[in-house]
Design a protein around this motif. Structure first.
Motif, mmCIF file in Angstrom:
data_model
loop_
_atom_site.group_PDB
_atom_site.id
_atom_site.type_symbol
_atom_site.label_atom_id
_atom_site.label_comp_id
_atom_site.label_asym_id
_atom_site.label_seq_id
_atom_site.Cartn_x
_atom_site.Cartn_y
_atom_site.Cartn_z
ATOM 1 N N LEU A 239 0.793 -1.218 0.000
ATOM 2 C CA LEU A 239 0.000 0.000 0.000
ATOM 3 C C LEU A 239 0.833 1.280 0.000
ATOM 4 N N TYR A 240 2.100 1.205 0.437
ATOM 5 C CA TYR A 240 2.854 2.423 0.715
ATOM 6 C C TYR A 240 4.168 2.468 -0.063
ATOM 7 N N ASP A 241 4.528 3.689 -0.452
ATOM 8 C CA ASP A 241 5.798 3.893 -1.151
ATOM 9 C C ASP A 241 6.959 4.004 -0.179
ATOM 10 N N VAL A 242 6.709 4.587 1.005
ATOM 11 C CA VAL A 242 7.716 4.666 2.065
ATOM 12 C C VAL A 242 7.018 4.363 3.386
ATOM 13 N N VAL A 243 7.659 3.537 4.207
ATOM 14 C CA VAL A 243 7.168 3.250 5.544
ATOM 15 C C VAL A 243 8.239 3.691 6.532
ATOM 16 N N PHE A 244 7.852 4.571 7.448
ATOM 17 C CA PHE A 244 8.768 5.114 8.446
ATOM 18 C C PHE A 244 8.402 4.594 9.841
ATOM 19 N N ALA A 245 9.428 4.448 10.674
ATOM 20 C CA ALA A 245 9.229 4.233 12.112
ATOM 21 C C ALA A 245 10.216 5.155 12.822
ATOM 22 N N PHE A 246 9.693 6.256 13.375
ATOM 23 C CA PHE A 246 10.536 7.257 14.014
ATOM 24 C C PHE A 246 10.592 7.002 15.523
ATOM 25 N N GLU A 247 11.753 6.648 16.013
ATOM 26 C CA GLU A 247 12.044 6.532 17.443
ATOM 27 C C GLU A 247 11.004 5.671 18.183
ATOM 28 N N CYS A 248 10.732 4.500 17.644
ATOM 29 C CA CYS A 248 9.769 3.641 18.338
ATOM 30 C C CYS A 248 10.125 2.167 18.321
ATOM 31 N N ILE A 249 10.965 1.712 17.412
ATOM 32 C CA ILE A 249 11.225 0.270 17.316
ATOM 33 C C ILE A 249 11.776 -0.279 18.628
ATOM 34 N N HIS A 250 12.653 0.479 19.301
ATOM 35 C CA HIS A 250 13.226 -0.027 20.552
ATOM 36 C C HIS A 250 12.186 -0.143 21.662
ATOM 37 N N ASP A 251 11.060 0.573 21.532
ATOM 38 C CA ASP A 251 10.006 0.522 22.549
ATOM 39 C C ASP A 251 9.057 -0.659 22.359
ATOM 40 N N LEU A 252 9.028 -1.227 21.171
ATOM 41 C CA LEU A 252 7.998 -2.200 20.843
ATOM 42 C C LEU A 252 8.238 -3.524 21.555
ATOM 43 N N PRO A 253 7.199 -4.104 22.147
ATOM 44 C CA PRO A 253 7.385 -5.405 22.794
ATOM 45 C C PRO A 253 7.683 -6.513 21.792
ATOM 46 N N ARG A 254 7.150 -6.381 20.564
ATOM 47 C CA ARG A 254 7.387 -7.398 19.531
ATOM 48 C C ARG A 254 7.833 -6.702 18.241
ATOM 49 N N PRO A 255 9.062 -6.220 18.224
ATOM 50 C CA PRO A 255 9.523 -5.429 17.074
ATOM 51 C C PRO A 255 9.557 -6.209 15.769
ATOM 52 N N VAL A 256 9.847 -7.499 15.829
ATOM 53 C CA VAL A 256 9.932 -8.281 14.589
ATOM 54 C C VAL A 256 8.577 -8.320 13.895
ATOM 55 N N GLU A 257 7.501 -8.454 14.664
ATOM 56 C CA GLU A 257 6.165 -8.482 14.060
ATOM 57 C C GLU A 257 5.865 -7.181 13.332
ATOM 58 N N VAL A 258 6.221 -6.059 13.928
ATOM 59 C CA VAL A 258 5.953 -4.771 13.297
ATOM 60 C C VAL A 258 6.850 -4.575 12.076
ATOM 61 N N LEU A 259 8.114 -4.940 12.184
ATOM 62 C CA LEU A 259 9.003 -4.809 11.030
ATOM 63 C C LEU A 259 8.542 -5.699 9.879
ATOM 64 N N ALA A 260 8.061 -6.894 10.180
ATOM 65 C CA ALA A 260 7.545 -7.768 9.125
ATOM 66 C C ALA A 260 6.320 -7.141 8.463
ATOM 67 N N ALA A 261 5.463 -6.505 9.256
ATOM 68 C CA ALA A 261 4.303 -5.820 8.689
ATOM 69 C C ALA A 261 4.734 -4.643 7.824
ATOM 70 N N MET A 262 5.774 -3.922 8.240
ATOM 71 C CA MET A 262 6.292 -2.829 7.427
ATOM 72 C C MET A 262 6.831 -3.344 6.095
ATOM 73 N N ARG A 263 7.513 -4.484 6.121
ATOM 74 C CA ARG A 263 8.042 -5.067 4.880
ATOM 75 C C ARG A 263 6.903 -5.451 3.930
ATOM 76 N N ARG A 264 5.842 -6.041 4.473
ATOM 77 C CA ARG A 264 4.707 -6.418 3.627
ATOM 78 C C ARG A 264 3.967 -5.199 3.084
ATOM 79 N N ALA A 265 3.971 -4.121 3.848
ATOM 80 C CA ALA A 265 3.177 -2.934 3.481
ATOM 81 C C ALA A 265 3.810 -2.104 2.383
ATOM 82 N N VAL A 266 5.124 -2.205 2.205
ATOM 83 C CA VAL A 266 5.797 -1.342 1.239
ATOM 84 C C VAL A 266 5.665 -1.937 -0.166
ATOM 85 N N ARG A 267 5.457 -1.043 -1.139
ATOM 86 C CA ARG A 267 5.336 -1.470 -2.519
ATOM 87 C C ARG A 267 6.698 -1.828 -3.106
ATOM 88 N N PRO A 268 6.753 -2.635 -4.166
ATOM 89 C CA PRO A 268 8.034 -2.895 -4.836
ATOM 90 C C PRO A 268 8.694 -1.584 -5.258
#
Length: 353
Positions: A239-268
């Motif tokens: 859905l997205y051309d750029v996916v950003f995460a500003f100063e939050c990955i270190h706070d996430l209890p399950r960062p891998v799940e969110v990063l995997a979702a970011m990878r799926r969300a970005v367009r080729p």
């Protein structure tokens, strides 16, 4: 000087200096919350009666606070025993547009100190202290400290990375902003790139409400769409051309799940960008001031927040590049590279490839 060569007297002096600094920060918190610094900047020099006449408050407490501030070298005193805020201190304590604005840091520390009993319980028994428990002072302080960096520097610095600038400049570009907090990152991007549409995702409901107000006040609510949602499940695919995460990955209890979702969300052909703390590449003792500061934030806020959730990765603020790379690879990325953006506060920019 290594810890092995420090004398008892030197270490005692260090702790005394730390105590003075802690007292200064809590006193700054009082002056910030009461509006006394703003009154000094606008109406000074003043005495206690004049201060409270303009800003409210109890005159006796105001006198003690003014004298403490002068004793600490923050305020100056005129021959008539009236108190003045020097311009350099006024910028740091009252100017929310300045990159040197640090009054919110006193709010951060005061909010953390107020949760000391819960922190002791968590350190003794496990578990954590969630972000919402730290209250409005913490939430608003983080937003206020990030705001000048995002408003003044974010788009300009991203614009120096040619392919990212090209992506953001295309008509119809869609961006996702994960963990947007006060919304200033989304607002800054939308303001700099007039055709951009930003979808923000944050799990803290009061932050979402605050950010929506900020976007409305900026006249950007149609292009800055902010959602109370978990990015791990709400992002969608391609859905997205750029996916950003500003100063939050270190706070996430399950960062891998969110990063995997970011990878799926970005367009080729799109990009995934993480901005997180600019820590040293490896543990060092003694550390530099940046790592010392970030370890303190981790102890008091970020690690307890992350561990307030079940099955937490327990990352903490000091997320080194190798840790982010491991998370990214577990999420399906191949590698992590550092973008050529230097001297951006406490932060570093990464592209996940």
């Amino acid at each position: 000087m290594s810890s092995g060569t420090v004398t008892t007297e030197q270490f005692a002096d260090r702790l005394m200096a730390s105590a003075l600094g802690a007292m200064d920060m809590l006193a700054i918190h009082l002056g910030d919350r009461l509006g006394w610094y703003r009154t000094l900047a606008e109406h000074g020099p003043v005495d206690a009666a004049e201060l409270t006449e303009h800003a409210g408050g109890d005159t006796r407490y105001a006198r003690e606070w003014l004298e403490q501030q002068a004793a600490a070298g923050i305020l100056t005193v005129t021959p008539e025993h009236r108190f003045e805020l020097p311009p350099s201190a006024a910028e740091v304590l009252t100017d929310p547009t300045s990159l040197s604005f640090l009054a919110p840091l006193a709010r951060v520390l005061a909010a953390a100190a107020a949760k000391t009993p819960k922190l002791v319980h968590a350190y003794r028994n496990g578990g954590g202290v969630g972000w919402a428990e730290f209250g409005a002072d913490m939430r608003e302080a983080q937003s206020d400290m990030n705001r000048p960096w995002f408003e003044q520097r974010l788009a300009a610095e991203l614009g120096t990375v040619d392919d990212i600038d090209d992506l953001l400049s295309r008509p119809g570009t869609r961006v996702a902003d994960i963990g947007f907090g006060g919304g200033w990152s989304s607002i800054a991007l939308a303001r700099a790139y007039p055709s951009l549409v930003v979808d923000g995702f944050d799990i803290d409901e009061p932050s979402v409400a605050m950010a929506k107000r900020n976007a409305t006040d900026a006249g950007l609510s149609e292009r800055v769409r902010l959602h109370h949602a978990d990015a791990a499940t709400a992002l969608g695919e391609n859905l997205y051309d750029v996916v950003f995460a500003f100063e939050c990955i270190h706070d996430l209890p399950r960062p891998v799940e969110v990063l995997a979702a970011m990878r799926r969300a970005v367009r080729p052909g799109g990009a995934v960008i993480v901005m997180d703390e600019a820590v040293a590449p490896d543990f060092r003792a003694p550390a530099d001031d940046t790592d010392r500061f970030l370890y303190g934030i981790s102890l008091l806020i970020c690690l307890p927040d992350g561990r307030a959730h079940p099955d937490s990765a327990g990352t903490g603020t000091v997320m080194r590049q190798d840790t982010l790379r491991r998370y990214a690879q577990d999420a399906g990325f191949s590698d992590v590279e550092v973008l050529p953006i230097d001297d951006f506060g406490f932060w570093r920019f990464y592209r996940l490839t």
